[in-house]
Design a protein around this motif. Structure first.
Motif, PDB file in Angstrom:
ATOM      1  N   THR A 183       0.845  -1.193   0.000  1.00  0.00           N
ATOM      2  CA  THR A 183       0.000   0.000   0.000  1.00  0.00           C
ATOM      3  C   THR A 183       0.881   1.244   0.000  1.00  0.00           C
ATOM      4  O   THR A 183       1.695   1.423   0.916  1.00  0.00           O
ATOM      5  CB  THR A 183      -0.909   0.022   1.235  1.00  0.00           C
ATOM      6  OG1 THR A 183      -1.723  -1.165   1.253  1.00  0.00           O
ATOM      7  CG2 THR A 183      -1.797   1.263   1.242  1.00  0.00           C
ATOM      8  N   PRO A 184       0.771   2.084  -1.017  1.00  0.00           N
ATOM      9  CA  PRO A 184       1.587   3.306  -1.025  1.00  0.00           C
ATOM     10  C   PRO A 184       1.082   4.279   0.043  1.00  0.00           C
ATOM     11  O   PRO A 184      -0.111   4.345   0.333  1.00  0.00           O
ATOM     12  CB  PRO A 184       1.369   3.862  -2.438  1.00  0.00           C
ATOM     13  CG  PRO A 184       0.031   3.339  -2.843  1.00  0.00           C
ATOM     14  CD  PRO A 184      -0.111   2.000  -2.191  1.00  0.00           C
ATOM     15  N   SER A 185       2.040   5.008   0.632  1.00  0.00           N
ATOM     16  CA  SER A 185       1.642   5.958   1.671  1.00  0.00           C
ATOM     17  C   SER A 185       2.756   6.953   1.930  1.00  0.00           C
ATOM     18  O   SER A 185       3.892   6.788   1.451  1.00  0.00           O
ATOM     19  CB  SER A 185       1.310   5.216   2.973  1.00  0.00           C
ATOM     20  OG  SER A 185       2.487   4.669   3.558  1.00  0.00           O
ATOM     21  N   ASN A 194       3.653  -2.366   3.867  1.00  0.00           N
ATOM     22  CA  ASN A 194       4.782  -1.741   3.181  1.00  0.00           C
ATOM     23  C   ASN A 194       5.381  -2.739   2.187  1.00  0.00           C
ATOM     24  O   ASN A 194       5.830  -3.829   2.575  1.00  0.00           O
ATOM     25  CB  ASN A 194       5.823  -1.317   4.219  1.00  0.00           C
ATOM     26  CG  ASN A 194       6.996  -0.555   3.621  1.00  0.00           C
ATOM     27  OD1 ASN A 194       7.548  -0.949   2.600  1.00  0.00           O
ATOM     28  ND2 ASN A 194       7.400   0.519   4.290  1.00  0.00           N
ATOM     29  N   SER A 195       5.377  -2.399   0.921  1.00  0.00           N
ATOM     30  CA  SER A 195       5.841  -3.352  -0.105  1.00  0.00           C
ATOM     31  C   SER A 195       7.300  -3.758   0.097  1.00  0.00           C
ATOM     32  O   SER A 195       7.679  -4.897  -0.204  1.00  0.00           O
ATOM     33  CB  SER A 195       5.643  -2.752  -1.502  1.00  0.00           C
ATOM     34  OG  SER A 195       6.417  -1.567  -1.646  1.00  0.00           O
ATOM     35  N   ILE A 196       8.114  -2.849   0.603  1.00  0.00           N
ATOM     36  CA  ILE A 196       9.527  -3.175   0.826  1.00  0.00           C
ATOM     37  C   ILE A 196       9.661  -4.199   1.941  1.00  0.00           C
ATOM     38  O   ILE A 196      10.412  -5.176   1.826  1.00  0.00           O
ATOM     39  CB  ILE A 196      10.336  -1.900   1.113  1.00  0.00           C
ATOM     40  CG1 ILE A 196      10.364  -1.015  -0.135  1.00  0.00           C
ATOM     41  CG2 ILE A 196      11.756  -2.247   1.554  1.00  0.00           C
ATOM     42  CD1 ILE A 196      11.096   0.301   0.044  1.00  0.00           C
ATOM     43  N   ASN A 235      10.338  10.008   1.363  1.00  0.00           N
ATOM     44  CA  ASN A 235       9.153  10.116   2.225  1.00  0.00           C
ATOM     45  C   ASN A 235       7.910   9.437   1.653  1.00  0.00           C
ATOM     46  O   ASN A 235       6.793   9.692   2.091  1.00  0.00           O
ATOM     47  CB  ASN A 235       8.853  11.588   2.525  1.00  0.00           C
ATOM     48  CG  ASN A 235       8.626  12.412   1.267  1.00  0.00           C
ATOM     49  OD1 ASN A 235       8.832  11.929   0.161  1.00  0.00           O
ATOM     50  ND2 ASN A 235       8.196  13.666   1.446  1.00  0.00           N
ATOM     51  N   VAL A 236       8.109   8.569   0.665  1.00  0.00           N
ATOM     52  CA  VAL A 236       6.983   7.862   0.044  1.00  0.00           C
ATOM     53  C   VAL A 236       7.225   6.356   0.110  1.00  0.00           C
ATOM     54  O   VAL A 236       8.257   5.860  -0.371  1.00  0.00           O
ATOM     55  CB  VAL A 236       6.786   8.289  -1.426  1.00  0.00           C
ATOM     56  CG1 VAL A 236       5.659   7.478  -2.063  1.00  0.00           C
ATOM     57  CG2 VAL A 236       6.501   9.776  -1.514  1.00  0.00           C
ATOM     58  N   VAL A 237       6.286   5.628   0.704  1.00  0.00           N
ATOM     59  CA  VAL A 237       6.326   4.165   0.658  1.00  0.00           C
ATOM     60  C   VAL A 237       5.806   3.728  -0.710  1.00  0.00           C
ATOM     61  O   VAL A 237       4.683   4.088  -1.089  1.00  0.00           O
ATOM     62  CB  VAL A 237       5.460   3.552   1.768  1.00  0.00           C
ATOM     63  CG1 VAL A 237       5.416   2.026   1.634  1.00  0.00           C
ATOM     64  CG2 VAL A 237       5.984   3.952   3.147  1.00  0.00           C
TER      65      VAL A 237
END
Length: 355
Positions: A183-185, A194-196, A235-237
């Motif tokens: 989920t981007p955030s 968090n995809s990472i 600053n962006v997931v």
């Protein structure tokens, strides 16, 4: 012309090939040099794009056909070269230069062998030789493009540096592009998807996963994550992580089977093969070529490196002068004695099988 004279001419040709740039898709000028060999030896040939090919004088469609193949394209030289990669330098019995070992030595040795047998009558096999292009990049205008054009092939010797030992099997290759989603955030806000972070479990899965079937000649399938990419600013997931997975396939699986397994079992959001055409290849240990080579004292092994064997559907043997560990290295070289020995072994091997 004697084998000794042909060998001397082959080394001269190899020097010219080294000094003529022939990156994949840019082999026009080395193709002209190869044409010159066939003209000089009064052998009719044909050219299809940058592939040069010929058949033995007494070709008989009723007989099986043996393909002799190697390539005349090269990779680009790496930055660690201390010699001029486009200058053929002989020093301490070594011939230096880009493409000397991979696969110029093999190519000129096979051309010499073909020329030696070209005009012989009553051979048990027809001979076809293809000096092919675009091997290093698995291009669409290489050996694969020649298979509908040349006569049907029953068995092949593919010239790659093997120290003149018999590579009776070769691993195939499938490269996969995979996606791990999340989920981007904004980095300042809570995010349990968090995809990472999600990729940690996925990477561990790829490290631990084992394919069940092993191979006597090629061992296990080898799977390696080789590239990872994600994110664009601090600053962006990111919404997803992109992975590249390199899979070296043994002869117990088809490439399609490998793709099916990974698409069913891997924990990726999506995983897609780039191509399924570079399959593993092998030749029976009971084939006359293998039995003859073993009788001559040559060792057998399974090769982890890819070659034009991957586009063949017939049985094939990888065999050639030079050492695979020198391929794509800085200050690439081949021993002149390896070429001389390679030609003698090729000729002796075919004398046992096709004469």
């Amino acid at each position: 012309m004697t084998v000794e004279k042909l060998t001397a001419n082959a080394i001269l040709l190899l020097k010219k090939l080294i000094e003529t740039q022939s990156f994949s898709k840019e082999e026009e000028n080395t193709a002209i040099l190869i044409e010159g060999w066939f003209v000089e030896n009064e052998i009719p040939f044909k050219r299809t794009k940058n592939n040069i090919w010929a058949m033995n004088r007494y070709f008989d469609e009723r007989k099986p056909t043996l393909l002799l193949n190697s390539h005349h394209d090269t990779v680009k030289p790496n930055s660690a070269y201390t010699n001029d990669p486009f200058k053929a330098i002989v020093k301490d019995g070594k011939l230096y230069g880009l493409g000397s070992n991979d696969a110029g030595g093999c190519l000129v040795s096979l051309m010499t062998t073909f020329t030696h047998f070209y005009a012989q009558e009553n051979l048990k096999y027809n001979l076809v030789i293809v000096a092919s292009a675009e091997e290093e990049n698995s291009g669409k205008n290489g050996l694969n493009s020649m298979l509908p054009i040349i006569p049907r092939i029953d068995v092949a010797i593919v010239g790659e540096p093997t120290l003149m030992n018999l590579a009776i099997a070769e691993k195939g290759l499938v490269v996969f592009d995979a996606v791990v989603a999340g989920t981007p955030s904004h980095a300042a806000h809570p995010n349990n998807n968090n995809s990472i972070y999600n990729s940690i479990e996925v990477l561990q899965w790829f490290q631990d996963f084992k394919f069940e079937k092993t191979s006597e000649a090629l061992g296990d399938v080898k799977m390696t994550v080789t590239q990872i990419n994600a994110g664009s600013q601090h600053n962006v997931v990111p919404a997803h992580v992109d992975l590249v997975i390199d899979v070296r396939v043994n002869d117990a699986y088809s490439n399609q089977e490998i793709a099916d397994i990974l698409q069913e079992k891997s924990p990726c959001t999506k995983i897609t093969p780039r191509s399924l055409r570079l399959n593993s290849s092998a030749i029976s240990t009971e084939h006359d070529l293998v039995k003859a080579g073993v009788a001559m004292g040559r060792a057998t092994y399974g090769s982890p490196t890819l070659s034009d064997q991957a586009c063949l559907t017939c049985q094939s043997l990888k065999l050639g002068p030079g050492d695979s560990t020198r391929s794509h290295s800085a200050d690439e070289f081949i021993y002149l004695s390896e070429i001389e020995e390679g030609i003698k072994i090729y000729v002796a091997l075919l004398n046992r099988v096709i004469v």
